[in-house]
Each structure stands twice: as C-alpha cells, then as structure tokens.
Motif scaffolding. Sequence first.
Motif, PDB file in Angstrom:
ATOM      1  N   ALA A 123       0.843  -1.194   0.000  1.00  0.00           N
ATOM      2  CA  ALA A 123       0.000   0.000   0.000  1.00  0.00           C
ATOM      3  C   ALA A 123       0.880   1.246   0.000  1.00  0.00           C
ATOM      4  O   ALA A 123       1.703   1.424   0.890  1.00  0.00           O
ATOM      5  CB  ALA A 123      -0.920   0.007   1.214  1.00  0.00           C
ATOM      6  N   THR A 124       0.698   2.109  -0.990  1.00  0.00           N
ATOM      7  CA  THR A 124       1.417   3.380  -1.006  1.00  0.00           C
ATOM      8  C   THR A 124       0.579   4.497  -0.394  1.00  0.00           C
ATOM      9  O   THR A 124       1.123   5.507   0.054  1.00  0.00           O
ATOM     10  CB  THR A 124       1.804   3.771  -2.436  1.00  0.00           C
ATOM     11  N   HIS A 125      -0.744   4.306  -0.402  1.00  0.00           N
ATOM     12  CA  HIS A 125      -1.673   5.285   0.152  1.00  0.00           C
ATOM     13  C   HIS A 125      -2.788   4.540   0.880  1.00  0.00           C
ATOM     14  O   HIS A 125      -3.149   3.424   0.503  1.00  0.00           O
ATOM     15  CB  HIS A 125      -2.278   6.157  -0.953  1.00  0.00           C
ATOM     16  N   VAL A 126      -3.327   5.175   1.909  1.00  0.00           N
ATOM     17  CA  VAL A 126      -4.396   4.567   2.703  1.00  0.00           C
ATOM     18  C   VAL A 126      -5.480   5.607   2.949  1.00  0.00           C
ATOM     19  O   VAL A 126      -5.182   6.763   3.267  1.00  0.00           O
ATOM     20  CB  VAL A 126      -3.866   4.050   4.063  1.00  0.00           C
ATOM     21  N   VAL A 127      -6.726   5.179   2.800  1.00  0.00           N
ATOM     22  CA  VAL A 127      -7.871   5.970   3.254  1.00  0.00           C
ATOM     23  C   VAL A 127      -8.560   5.146   4.331  1.00  0.00           C
ATOM     24  O   VAL A 127      -8.995   4.020   4.076  1.00  0.00           O
ATOM     25  CB  VAL A 127      -8.861   6.269   2.114  1.00  0.00           C
ATOM     26  N   THR A 128      -8.636   5.684   5.539  1.00  0.00           N
ATOM     27  CA  THR A 128      -9.206   4.922   6.646  1.00  0.00           C
ATOM     28  C   THR A 128     -10.211   5.758   7.422  1.00  0.00           C
ATOM     29  O   THR A 128      -9.966   6.933   7.711  1.00  0.00           O
ATOM     30  CB  THR A 128      -8.100   4.407   7.594  1.00  0.00           C
ATOM     31  N   ALA A 129     -11.340   5.146   7.732  1.00  0.00           N
ATOM     32  CA  ALA A 129     -12.373   5.777   8.553  1.00  0.00           C
ATOM     33  C   ALA A 129     -12.570   4.902   9.788  1.00  0.00           C
ATOM     34  O   ALA A 129     -13.386   3.975   9.783  1.00  0.00           O
ATOM     35  CB  ALA A 129     -13.674   5.913   7.772  1.00  0.00           C
TER      36      ALA A 129
END
Length: 287
Positions: free
Chosen positions: A175-181
């Motif tokens: 993973a180079t980028h993460v979107v987490t909620a």
Amino acid sequence: MDPTSPGFRDYWQETLEALARYPARPEIDVVPLRTTPFATLYGVRLTSVGAYRLFGYLSIPAGAGPFPAIYYSPKYQSVLEIIPQGTANLQRSRYITFSLAGRGQRNADSPYAAMFPGLLTERIDDAASYVFRSIVADSIRGLQFLLTRRELDATRLVVSGNDLALITAALAPGATHVVTAPALFYDTMALAPKTHAYPLEEINDYLRAFPAQAEAVRATLAHYDLRAFAPRVNATTLVIAGAPGTLLDRVTLAPLITALRGPVTVHESAQSLYKDGLVTERWMAAQ
C-alpha cells in the motif's frame, strides 16, 4: 497493546504464517453485464486462511497501463449487503479497482454467513479464534492478489476502507496510500460505553449478555487497536475522522494520527456520504 510486545507481534506473525500456508488459487471470470468500452469487470475467487473461498470484483481500464489502483478492503457488513462492482465510470476508466468480500459477506458466505449486528463480537471472547483475525487475513490476501496484476502501477496503490484498511497496510507490503475511517478498533473498550450506536453498541450488547467475559474481550481487542498498528504504516494516509464533537472526532483520534509514520491528512466528516466521498476522490486524484 504495545506494538513491540511479543504478544502482539506473535499474534499477527502467526496469522500471516497461517495465511501463507494457503495458495490464493485465483479464478477470474469476465462479468459481461458490467463490462464497458473503457473497463472490463471480472469476478474473482481467492482462497484465504482455513481454505475459505472469498469473492471480489476487479475492474481494469482498457489500454496497456500501468494504472493506479484502489483496493476496497472488506467492510463491517452482513451477508445481505453487496460490495461495489467497480465505481464511477470516470474512475473505472483511469484506475484498477478491486473490492473484496471478506468471509461471511455476499458471495463469500459459504459456509459462514455474517450476522449484522453480531459480526463484531463473533467469538470475541477468544483472541485465537476471533472472526476478525480471519477477516484481516482475507483483506491481506486481497492486497496480495492485486499486487500480482501486470496492469498495476505499484507506485500508486490506495487501500481504502474502515479500520481494516489501516491494519492491512500495517501488516502487508504494497500500500502506497491509505484511506481509513476508524469505526471498530480504536480504544474500543473505553469508547463503547459512551455510545448506543452501532457498531460499538455490539460490544455493549455482548457485555450485557456475558459480563463475565469482559476481560477476555479486552484482551482480544488489544490485538486490534489501531494505535498499535499506526507505527507500522509508512503510506501516505487520509484519515476520515468523525465530525467535531462526535465519538471518533479528530481530537479523540489524535494519538492515532500522530503515531502514523507517513504523511497524514485529516478530514473531519461532513456527515454526508456524498461530501466525504468527494473529498476522498479528490485526495486520491491529487496523489
């Protein structure tokens, strides 16, 4: 739990080793109904830990590539809810997208069909057999599969989702980028008594029914607290915090945000799926 503690390290190392014993054995079939001139949609079946077969939708843009990718990790949802079959047409024409149903969810519901509510507390009194241990392994297997695709631009791979997106990025490379909620595994035992809203109300329901299991539940959840995973995440990260004053707002999540190793952007939810989604899409496009 301290991320450097032997208990935490051993728990997740054993999980990864168990997953490695099962080859993915992907089966990939075109879905003609969702295939367009600008992208082809595939149904994908993969094997995860325990020889469990998972299901996902893989959308690949037309052309030679390589293409950036968005991996939608498994969600907190029941067998009744569907996973995304790709996304908006413009995104499908530019990004590989892969959405995975973890065990118990639609099209990955044999032999286990997830209850809702109920999934969050399935075998929560035993850390070794807690259902989310296997679901984390499922999420990692999905990322591993995506990394095998020759069309992928491996320098731009976003893992997007709830807590599982961050956990996956912490435990597996790629993973180079993460979107987490965050919604499930942030200081859960302390925050659950402060709300009557699901998903954390599941914890309250369970402890009202089984009060003697409180310490066992606490011990299990310690292995999943996002603060323990954060120091392992070097990816550029977008954290979707709750609206100001809500249970998981920016103030509450501050220890998590500061513990992440890579660049971090925080978006305070507008409490609108459309508005929050627009922020997320613009953030991904800018990376």
